[in-house]
Design a protein around this motif. Structure first.
Motif, PDB file in Angstrom:
ATOM      1  N   ALA A  34      43.626  65.461  13.350  1.00 57.10           N
ATOM      2  CA  ALA A  34      44.593  65.504  12.246  1.00 57.10           C
ATOM      3  C   ALA A  34      45.922  64.867  12.609  1.00 57.10           C
ATOM      4  O   ALA A  34      46.598  64.294  11.756  1.00 57.10           O
ATOM      5  CB  ALA A  34      44.816  66.953  11.807  1.00 57.10           C
ATOM      6  N   VAL A  35      46.308  64.980  13.877  1.00 58.04           N
ATOM      7  CA  VAL A  35      47.608  64.431  14.301  1.00 58.04           C
ATOM      8  C   VAL A  35      47.458  63.188  15.162  1.00 58.04           C
ATOM      9  O   VAL A  35      48.423  62.676  15.687  1.00 58.04           O
ATOM     10  CB  VAL A  35      48.417  65.503  15.073  1.00 58.04           C
ATOM     11  N   GLY A  36      46.227  62.698  15.323  1.00 57.33           N
ATOM     12  CA  GLY A  36      46.007  61.504  16.129  1.00 57.33           C
ATOM     13  C   GLY A  36      46.286  61.702  17.592  1.00 57.33           C
ATOM     14  O   GLY A  36      46.713  60.765  18.277  1.00 57.33           O
ATOM     15  N   ALA A  37      46.084  62.911  18.091  1.00 57.30           N
ATOM     16  CA  ALA A  37      46.406  63.214  19.488  1.00 57.30           C
ATOM     17  C   ALA A  37      45.183  63.004  20.384  1.00 57.30           C
ATOM     18  O   ALA A  37      44.032  62.991  19.934  1.00 57.30           O
ATOM     19  CB  ALA A  37      46.889  64.657  19.617  1.00 57.30           C
ATOM     20  N   VAL A 274      58.211  52.931  10.088  1.00 60.73           N
ATOM     21  CA  VAL A 274      57.257  53.512  11.038  1.00 60.73           C
ATOM     22  C   VAL A 274      55.941  53.938  10.385  1.00 60.73           C
ATOM     23  O   VAL A 274      54.863  53.646  10.911  1.00 60.73           O
ATOM     24  CB  VAL A 274      57.903  54.687  11.801  1.00 60.73           C
ATOM     25  N   PRO A 275      55.936  54.641   9.230  1.00 59.67           N
ATOM     26  CA  PRO A 275      54.656  55.061   8.645  1.00 59.67           C
ATOM     27  C   PRO A 275      53.708  53.893   8.371  1.00 59.67           C
ATOM     28  O   PRO A 275      52.512  53.975   8.685  1.00 59.67           O
ATOM     29  CB  PRO A 275      55.071  55.765   7.352  1.00 59.67           C
ATOM     30  N   SER A 276      54.234  52.799   7.798  1.00 53.90           N
ATOM     31  CA  SER A 276      53.362  51.651   7.534  1.00 53.90           C
ATOM     32  C   SER A 276      52.912  50.996   8.837  1.00 53.90           C
ATOM     33  O   SER A 276      51.791  50.476   8.925  1.00 53.90           O
ATOM     34  CB  SER A 276      54.077  50.629   6.644  1.00 53.90           C
ATOM     35  N   TRP A 277      53.781  51.031   9.851  1.00 53.74           N
ATOM     36  CA  TRP A 277      53.382  50.483  11.154  1.00 53.74           C
ATOM     37  C   TRP A 277      52.258  51.313  11.773  1.00 53.74           C
ATOM     38  O   TRP A 277      51.277  50.771  12.281  1.00 53.74           O
ATOM     39  CB  TRP A 277      54.597  50.442  12.086  1.00 53.74           C
ATOM     40  N   LEU A 278      52.386  52.626  11.699  1.00 55.96           N
ATOM     41  CA  LEU A 278      51.357  53.493  12.274  1.00 55.96           C
ATOM     42  C   LEU A 278      50.021  53.327  11.553  1.00 55.96           C
ATOM     43  O   LEU A 278      48.960  53.508  12.156  1.00 55.96           O
ATOM     44  CB  LEU A 278      51.808  54.954  12.211  1.00 55.96           C
ATOM     45  N   ASP A 279      50.051  52.976  10.277  1.00 55.90           N
ATOM     46  CA  ASP A 279      48.809  52.789   9.531  1.00 55.90           C
ATOM     47  C   ASP A 279      48.038  51.550   9.988  1.00 55.90           C
ATOM     48  O   ASP A 279      46.829  51.466   9.784  1.00 55.90           O
ATOM     49  CB  ASP A 279      49.099  52.663   8.029  1.00 55.90           C
ATOM     50  N   GLN A 280      48.730  50.595  10.593  1.00 57.46           N
ATOM     51  CA  GLN A 280      48.073  49.350  10.975  1.00 57.46           C
ATOM     52  C   GLN A 280      48.288  48.986  12.442  1.00 57.46           C
ATOM     53  O   GLN A 280      48.022  47.852  12.832  1.00 57.46           O
ATOM     54  CB  GLN A 280      48.569  48.211  10.078  1.00 57.46           C
ATOM     55  N   VAL A 281      48.771  49.954  13.236  1.00 62.92           N
ATOM     56  CA  VAL A 281      49.040  49.654  14.635  1.00 62.92           C
ATOM     57  C   VAL A 281      47.763  49.235  15.356  1.00 62.92           C
ATOM     58  O   VAL A 281      46.681  49.790  15.127  1.00 62.92           O
ATOM     59  CB  VAL A 281      49.691  50.873  15.335  1.00 62.92           C
TER      60      VAL A 281
END
Length: 600
Positions: A34-37, A274-281
């Protein structure tokens, strides 16, 4: 293996550290997913009565001895041949046992259905219950109550201190309904000014250890590209560009520059991306560099949870790029990590040293999150095999990088000390109080040796450029804070209602150095993170001591320092309304100190 496979018999290390239920699915449990950990399952094994005993102490002491030899061989001005010898004395996780997948003793601030700050006194929960805004509540838990974990016994036993914090919480709750969030506007920076700051960044800070994976010519062209409607820059490039501009602003000595609004706009624009970056990192060097930048940027905005999330991505990217296996194959539970596309044998020595340098920066950041924010280790034991780099990276003696090299060597020694502390307090130790306190004294002595060996205070007075001053300040303040944490951790001090004199004296000294350092108008724009991450504990210690009236002779000097810190916090947050709760806490504590003065 899919998530539908039979669960393992033990919970993952993250859920164990957080003491929450784990559904034990593979490859990641639901909470980690859920948190990408990172999700790690360790085999069940019998534990000895004294899991961390003399053997581990000897290992960690040997690590420090190796690092000391590395320092000797890498003394500034030494030739490259000698540095070659130092590389043979580097260390890796496979033979040092300095990492542990268990969390530190601090509270965990992630919100997955449980309390934001477990294992804290009821008074803290009652303080937070009156605050409705979750962002404000998380801001306070991350940057006030979490940082106070190291002195909480004294804080929560002092009625005046509790009332001061409660007053701040009440004021925050009252303002929540009236505060207006300003509208985010993109940074309006003239092209010639933007290009000046890009050039200033490259001229002031070019070091192979953190080389931008974008060409300078490209960043200089970005101001023009942003004006072309049909050109769409990728998010990663924009994050790097805005971060470089922000660094350039802080390095600019031109007093006519209106920094406040520009810093605010650059920061908030970057955070909004940051949110859009994390979606496509992706697993690329560019995204890893952007992650390094945004970890610091998020901490600057007192958003430790976002910073932690970005750090987790940085670890994943670094692992995919082969940073965890530069000098061998990991032997622990993550030995299955994908190797780099290009083997380390094919990389030249400079590239290997650069990767090692960045990896050890990750390790240091991991240590920061464990100690300051109570997070679990993202670089667990046996998951990496990385030697210490040649601090010069290139093997060439370059006077412009001397302070960077000193910072690396000193900060790595501090990191190892903190790792020893975290391992020790997390172990099932049945040693008596005298043995425990003796162990803490040994760690304190190691930190004091770092300060004396490098003569950091005198070294800071010799700096000529802003970034070198920051390197020295970081070592100095981190050392002071580490000594105080270790001192407060001693059993003879931990349960006392009053602070030990050594702790208070060091807090006062640190704030005085900080005040002297921030005297420059330019340096005042370093931001609020230097206050919260490096000085907030000192501020609270001095306030608590003044409220206790333990040393009346230093009261006026202490009150002047407390007032100055409060004014600095207000100034730093002037254009950042989201940081208002922090300034209300500093204001309330300052008022409590002034009230004591009136009652004398």
């Amino acid at each position: 293996m899919t998530s539908q496979d039979a669960p393992k018999r033990t919970s993952c290390t993250r859920c164990q550290a957080k003491k929450v239920g784990c559904n034990r699915l593979e490859p990641r449990c639901s909470r980690c997913e859920a948190v990408g950990a990172q999700c790690i399952y360790l085999p069940r094994k019998a534990r000895s009565k004294n899991r961390r005993g003399l053997h581990d102490k000897q290992i960690l002491r040997e690590v420090l001895r190796r690092l000391e030899r590395l320092e000797d061989h890498c003394k500034i001005g030494q030739d490259a041949d000698t540095r070659d010898v130092s590389r043979s004395m580097s260390v890796s996780s496979g033979d040092t046992d300095v990492n542990d997948s268990r969390s530190s003793t601090g509270p965990d601030l992630t919100n997955e259905g449980q309390s934001l700050i477990p294992n804290t006194p009821d008074v803290v929960h009652s303080m937070l219950n009156g605050i409705n805004d979750d962002k404000d509540k998380l801001l306070l838990t991350s940057n006030v109550f979490c940082l106070l974990q190291h002195v909480k016994s004294q804080v929560y036993k002092n009625e005046a201190c509790i009332k001061a914090i409660e007053a701040a919480m009440s004021e925050i709750s009252r303002l929540e309904n009236t505060q207006e969030r300003d509208v985010l506007l993109p940074p309006q920076i003239p092209k010639d000014q933007a290009k000046k700051w890009v050039n200033l960044y490259y001229d002031s800070y070019q070091f192979e250890g953190f080389r931008i994976p974008l060409e300078k010519s490209f960043l200089l062209s970005v101001p023009d590209l942003l004006e072309i409607r049909h050109v769409h820059l990728d998010v990663t490039s924009r994050l790097i560009y805005y971060s470089v501009l922000l660094q350039g602003v802080l390095m600019d000595l031109d007093h006519t520059v209106q920094r406040g609004g520009i810093v605010k706009s650059l920061y908030r624009t970057s955070i909004e991306l940051v949110p859009s970056w994390l979606d496509q990192v992706k697993d690329t060097p560019e995204d890893l560099f952007a992650a390094f930048l945004m970890i610091s940027m998020a901490l600057e905005g007192c958003n430790s949870e976002l910073s932690w999330k970005i750090f987790c991505h940085a670890c994943r990217i670094a692992r995919a790029l082969g940073y965890f296996s530069i000098d061998g194959n990991p032997k622990g539970p993550e030995s299955h990590i994908r190797p780099a596309q290009e083997s380390s044998e094919q990389k030249n020595e400079v590239e290997q040293n650069r990767m090692r340098f960045e990896f050890w920066h990750l390790l240091r950041t991991d240590c920061l999150f464990r100690l300051s924010f109570g997070k679990p280790a993202m670089l667990p034991e046996g998951s990496w095999a990385v030697n210490l780099p040649d601090p010069s990276i290139t093997g060439v003696d370059d006077a412009s990088t001397h302070f960077i090299q000193i910072h690396f060597l000193a900060s790595m020694r501090l990191t190892l000390v903190v790792l020893k502390y975290l391992d020790f307090v997390n172990a099932d130790s049945d040693q008596n109080a005298a043995t425990y306190d003796s162990w803490m004294d040994d760690l304190i002595a190691e930190v004091e040796a770092i300060l004396s060996n490098w003569n950091i205070e005198e070294l800071m007075s010799t700096t000529k450029v802003l970034i070198d001053t920051w390197f020295c300040a970081d070592i100095l303040f981190t050392s002071y804070k580490t000594i105080i944490i270790l001192c407060q951790a001693k059993k003879c001090n931990r349960d006392s209602a009053h602070l030990p004199r050594r702790t208070v004296d060091l807090a006062r000294k640190s704030l005085k150095v900080f005040q002297s350092l921030m005297g420059s108008t330019v340096r005042s724009f370093w931001g609020i993170s230097i206050l919260l991450l490096h000085q907030f504990i000192f501020f609270f210690l001095l306030c608590l001591d003044m409220i206790d009236c333990q040393e009346p002779g230093n009261y006026e000097e202490g009150l002047a320092l407390v007032r100055w810190v409060n004014e600095l916090a207000v100034q730093a947050a002037e254009n950042r309304p989201e940081l208002g709760p922090i300034t209300l806490v500093t204001r309330s504590m300052t008022a409590a100190c002034e009230q004591v003065r009136l009652g004398r």
